[in-house]
Design an enzyme around this catalytic site. Structure first.
Site, PDB file in Angstrom:
ATOM      1  N   ASN A   1      -6.281  -2.905   6.141  1.00  0.00           N
ATOM      2  CA  ASN A   1      -6.512  -3.185   7.562  1.00  0.00           C
ATOM      3  C   ASN A   1      -7.814  -2.562   8.056  1.00  0.00           C
ATOM      4  O   ASN A   1      -8.432  -3.067   8.988  1.00  0.00           O
ATOM      5  CB  ASN A   1      -5.329  -2.692   8.398  1.00  0.00           C
ATOM      6  CG  ASN A   1      -4.162  -3.668   8.344  1.00  0.00           C
ATOM      7  OD1 ASN A   1      -4.313  -4.798   7.875  1.00  0.00           O
ATOM      8  ND2 ASN A   1      -3.001  -3.244   8.796  1.00  0.00           N
TER       9      ASN A   1
ATOM     10  N   GLU B   1       0.863  -1.183   0.000  1.00  0.00           N
ATOM     11  CA  GLU B   1       0.000   0.000   0.000  1.00  0.00           C
ATOM     12  C   GLU B   1       0.900   1.233   0.000  1.00  0.00           C
ATOM     13  O   GLU B   1       1.742   1.393   0.893  1.00  0.00           O
ATOM     14  CB  GLU B   1      -0.903   0.013   1.235  1.00  0.00           C
ATOM     15  CG  GLU B   1      -2.076  -0.948   1.129  1.00  0.00           C
ATOM     16  CD  GLU B   1      -3.013  -0.866   2.334  1.00  0.00           C
ATOM     17  OE1 GLU B   1      -4.224  -0.736   2.140  1.00  0.00           O
ATOM     18  OE2 GLU B   1      -2.520  -0.945   3.479  1.00  0.00           O
TER      19      GLU B   1
END
Ligand code: 3HC
Ligand code: NAI
Length: 697
Positions: free
Chosen positions: A477, A439
């Site tokens: 997440n 990411e």
């Protein structure tokens, strides 16, 4: 003739050179051009052989995938290949780069095959939810035997020219220019009066136990069906003549073309490539990176350093003490030894990486020359800020400062430096030298060329970089926290972690969420819950504490031998930990909940609904730029089954209206957790899909 094929004569050899950049996909124009080229060669006087060769990077990358899902266009590839094979002239394929799928099938329709040593061949159709549909399942076994052919087509892997020669696919491997090689080979065959050699006329090899092979392949491919159907297509060769086998293969190909798995896998193929193509980065030049600093050599820092070394970068790793530095060095050495063992690097590269490219230090001044530094210290804001203050002090102007934080605010970290434009998040996944997802977290002030460098670094490290904005947990997440919470709510209401894992594994996840938690370490989630409680839980949120009790008892998952499961007989031999259900029952009793049963479908539906709803919020808020960015995050970082394309592709296929209606139903008992995502509501109201949002860019 189509401008995709250049026709030329070299004495009695006619050369059909294919020009369809970038990878010579077999589009309609290419197929038509090859057909016309064969007609012309056969009509011209003096031609004795035809050479088919690709220009540019490849022989052929296969059928043109952009034509899939649309009405088929004449001439069809199987017909073209039959036509090539049936030619009265000798037909030779000269292969370089890749010959994949329909590309290899064209070569199998030729009478002889020559390739340069660097050529690679394969039948990767299974990765698109398909099988070879232009004779590959019928011709390849006749050349290689059934086992080798099934290995190539059920795994979809590419094999090198030497191996392809060994198993009978390629006749000659020779270095040099593919066109010149091909002409010389064709001339030699003509001079020797070599006979045409149609593979379809070769005898069938010894059959195998088809049902056993079908079952074994189905089990191996974990819910994906196309590999097992390769077995049935090869089996069909034994039920009639070649034409009947071809017809059976074609029927299975068309049946697979209609499946959701095909749609999911082709979405994954194109999204995997689109994810790094962000409009905002067009024309932005990345900064050059040759020397990387890594702060912290624990699980993540060691993995990140390994990935950088494997990509040929110079690495300075900084630890707090010489002892911690030694431990970090040991972790990296272990990772590199693994790469050596698996043949990813040779002994010379291994020692150059470990002894020259890597330096472990304890002083920040060693980082003064680094082009980019990635911090991977403890997940505490104060510690991170102290590290960034040091980096700000020693790093050269223009150096990029990155954090590998899982959840913390990159804006706050950036603001603690004098150069917030140079700061971004680079969030790797464990083990960082193996997992593909990266990411690239773009903070409010991150400069465009810094973001572009994050993407360039990701590609250099062999990762799939996805752009994420700043929020608690970024894309992956944050969504994970939501579907894990949903799973915990189901547990409070009556499901067990083991039922939930089994349901999600049946759906296609590599591991269920509780097995994943055991692998990652239960202490990570525990720390997160403590942090959130300290920040103050919303009074409307349901709290779940049974997992804390597991941690308080010292059970952190695989690393302590026990978590949700007991790993006494090793990580693969998990059995439910008998302490878990009593903890859950005690919490249900304390909260006054009467447990109910959950079906497998209900578990999957709720879990997926929670995932999609949060993902829609992440896209709606601009944390992910496009739905496909979420899909690739879940695919490459969270074990989401590739054949389903990603959660938002799954939602499109399943139907957004039905999903929203279920979410609204769940919201009747828990309106806080199940608040529908505005983007999802909007799409349903407009009769649109997430794919429509992807198309807008
Ligand atoms: N059809 C259409 N476009 C294709 C393509 C194909 N078969 N293969 C690659 N492309 C496109 C990519 O989408 C990409 O486009 P973009 O630049 O607009 O993003 C471009 O070609 C370059 O591809 P890559 O970025 O992937 O380049 P690489 O050099 O990394 O890889 C490759 C090249 C190994 C050929 C890789 O693209 C690949 O694996 N392609 C797919 C091969 C495949 O699956 N073939 C089987 C097709 S199905 C079939 O043949 C059915 C038959 O049996 C009937
Ligand atoms: P870890 O505890 O294994 O390693 C941290 C290392 O940093 C230790 O070796 C420690 O000695 C070192 N360290 C601490 N403070 C330091 C300082 N001031 N200077 C130099 N070194 C220092 O932790 P882990 O798991 O590697 O996590 C590191 C970071 O990566 C955290 O922010 C975490 O949230 C993040 N992360 C963790 C993932 C995981 O699966 N473990 C996945 C993705 C991100």
């Amino acid at each position: 003739m189509s401008d995709k094929i250049a026709y030329s004569r070299h004495g009695d050899i006619a050369v059909l050179s294919v020009r369809n950049p970038p990878v010579n996909a077999l589009s309609q124009a290419v197929r038509q051009g090859l057909w016309d080229g064969m007609d012309r060669a056969e009509a011209e006087t003096g031609v004795r052989a035809v050479l088919i060769v690709g220009e540019g990077r490849a022989f052929f990358a296969g059928a043109d995938i952009t034509e899939f899902g649309k009405p088929p266009l004449d001439p069809f590839l199987p017909d073209l290949i039959n036509r090539i094979e049936a030619s009265p002239l000798l037909v030779v394929a000269s292969m370089h780069g890749v010959s994949l799928g329909g590309g290899l099938e064209v070569a199998l329709g030729c009478h002889y095959r020559i390739a340069v040593p660097s050529a690679r061949v394969g039948l990767p159709e299974v990765h698109l939810g398909l099988l070879p549909g232009a004779g590959g399942t019928q011709r390849l076994p006749r050349l290689t035997g059934v086992e080798a052919a099934l290995d190539v087509m059920t795994t979809g892997r590419q094999i090198g020219a030497a191996q392809a020669h060994k198993i009978g696919i390629i006749d000659v491997v020779q270095d040099g220019d593919p066109t010149q090689n091909g002409i010389a080979y064709a001339e030699k065959l003509v001079a020797e009066d070599a006979l045409r050699r149609p593979v379809s006329e070769m005898p069938l090899p010894t059959p195998i136990d088809w049902d056993a092979a079908f079952d074994a392949t189905l089990t191996r491919s974990k819910g994906q069906i196309s590999p097992a159907w390769c077995v049935r297509a090869v089996q069909a060769a034994y039920d009639g003549d070649f034409a009947a086998g071809l017809k059976a293969e074609r029927q299975i190909f068309f049946d697979l073309m209609q499946t959701d798995q095909r749609k999911g896998m082709i979405h994954a193929f194109f999204s995997e490539r689109a994810v790094g193509n962000l409009p905002e980065l067009k024309g932005v030049e990345p900064r050059s990176i040759a020397h990387v600093g890594v702060i912290g050599g624990g699980t993540m820092g060691a993995g990140i350093a390994t990935a950088a070394l494997l990509a040929g970068l110079r690495v300075h790793l900084l630890e707090m003490t010489p002892k911690a530095g030694e431990a970090a060095h040991g972790r990296i050495a272990g990772n590199l030894a693994g790469a050596l063992k698996r043949g990813k690097i040779n002994a010379d590269q291994h020692s150059a990486m470990l002894d020259q490219a890597l330096q472990v230090v304890t002083e920040y001044d060693a980082l003064s020359d680094a082009d980019l530094v990635i911090e991977a210290v403890f997940e505490e804001m104060a510690v991170k800020k102290a590290v960034f203050a040091e980096l700000d002090r020693v790093c050269k102007p223009g150096a990029i400062l990155a954090s590998n934080t899982s959840y913390l605010d990159i804006n706050e970290i950036a603001a603690s430096t004098s150069r917030p434009g140079d700061v971004l998040g680079l969030h790797f996944f464990s083990p960082a030298h193996v997992m593909k997802l990266l990411e690239v977290v773009v903070a409010d002030q991150t400069a465009p060329d810094v973001a572009a460098t994050g993407f360039a670094l990701g590609k250099a490290l062999g990762k799939i970089p996805v752009r994420a904005g700043v929020c608690d947990g970024f894309i992956g997440n944050r969504i994970l926290s939501t579907y894990r919470t949903c799973a915990d709510h189901m547990i409070l209401d009556g499901a067990s972690p083991f039922e939930i894992d089994a349901a999600l594994e049946a759906f296609g996840f590599a591991m269920g969420p509780f097995a994943v938690a055991d692998l990652a370490g239960l202490d990570i989630g525990w720390a997160g819950r403590k942090r959130k409680r300290a920040e103050g839980l919303d009074p409307r949120a349901r709290d779940v504490t049974y997992a804390d009790k597991l941690c308080e008892a010292g059970h952190f998952g695989q690393k302590t031998g026990k978590g949700y499961y007991d790993y006494a007989d090793g990580p693969k031999a998990r059995v439910p930990n008998p302490d878990v259900l009593p903890l859950i029952e005690a919490e249900r009793a304390a909260q006054g909940i009467t447990p109910r049963t959950f079906t497998v479908d209900e578990i999957t539906r709720r879990y997926m609904a929670a995932m999609v709803n949060e993902a829609a919020k992440v896209v709606g808020e601009g944390i992910a730029r496009r739905p496909l960015d979420v899909d690739m995050t879940l695919l490459f970082g969270y074990g989401f089954p590739r054949y389903r394309g990603g959660p938002l592709k799954w939602a499109d296929i399943d139907g957004l209206a039905g999903l929203l209606s279920d979410i609204e139903g769940y919201a009747e008992t828990d309106p806080y957790f199940w608040a529908p995502a505005p983007l999802l509501c909007q799409l349903v109201a407009d009769g649109q899909t997430f794919d429509d949002v992807n198309k807008k860019g």
